[in-house]
Design an enzyme around this catalytic site. Sequence first.
Site, PDB file in Angstrom:
ATOM      1  CG  MET A  17      -1.854   1.164   1.313  1.00 37.92           C
ATOM      2  SD  MET A  17      -3.057   1.009   2.659  1.00 37.92           S
ATOM      3  CE  MET A  17      -1.969   1.063   4.085  1.00 37.92           C
ATOM      4  CB  CYS A  18       0.871   4.263  -2.151  1.00 37.38           C
ATOM      5  SG  CYS A  18       1.106   3.450  -3.745  1.00 37.38           S
ATOM      6  CD  GLN A  19       2.393   4.225   4.297  1.00 36.10           C
ATOM      7  OE1 GLN A  19       2.272   4.961   5.274  1.00 36.10           O
ATOM      8  NE2 GLN A  19       1.736   3.077   4.196  1.00 36.10           N
ATOM      9  CE  LYS A  76       4.113  -3.538  -1.652  1.00 32.21           C
ATOM     10  NZ  LYS A  76       3.808  -4.219  -0.362  1.00 32.21           N
TER      11      LYS A  76
END
Length: 250
Positions: free
Chosen positions: A1-3, A77
Amino acid sequence: MCQLLGMNANTPTDVMFSFAGLATRADEHKDGFGIAFFEDPGLRLFVDHHSARQSPVAELVKRYPIRSGNVIAHIRKATQGKVALQNTHPFMRELWGRYWVMAHNGDLKGFQPRLHGSFRPVGGTDSELAFCWLMQELAKAHASVPPIDELTRTLAELLPIPARHGTFNCLLSNGQALWAHCSTHLHWLHRAHPFGAAHLADEDLSVDFGPLTTPGDRVALVATQPLTTGEPWVAMGTGELRVFVDGKAV
């Protein structure tokens, strides 16, 4: 998971302490990073398809004393679109004579809107496609930039549409406000007088904001997961849309 990381403040503010906390999460999210700083009508946008842990661009940003009222940052990501500069968030477009910036965390399946205006994706991500569609629909809904409350009502109608196709956590700003839409994970925090110390959750780093601020300063932060310990981060609910103006939720 992107942030994701967003900041909205009532006075130009340094976001590097929070960005340092975000960058520590680049070990798992190594497919690029980006950060956008609004400065009046101007915009500084830094992106790199290399990890924020290794990127010379990230090191430049950490050492550049930029102060801004609205900031959006993203650690990628990859899920859709190859690891490449054109697929690195945040994305930027112009609408009504203002820059708009969006970053997205999630994965949209089967979202193939018809684009017929001037907003077209350059890369191959679902995120940029959704951003272009959003800009197109805003341009259709309003002839010129409307008041923030009217914009928020329009966004409340539009943002659930891509969200039906998967996870759509996103941050959006035009330099006047910061909008945050949650599908799964977003948290927000309000800092105001009296300012105290904060400690990063992912790194042994603390800062005392008291000597660095004035009684009138206000800052709102939005992040995928809380960046600090000991502060009252608030979890957003599924489908929730919040707008932040002058350092507070409105």
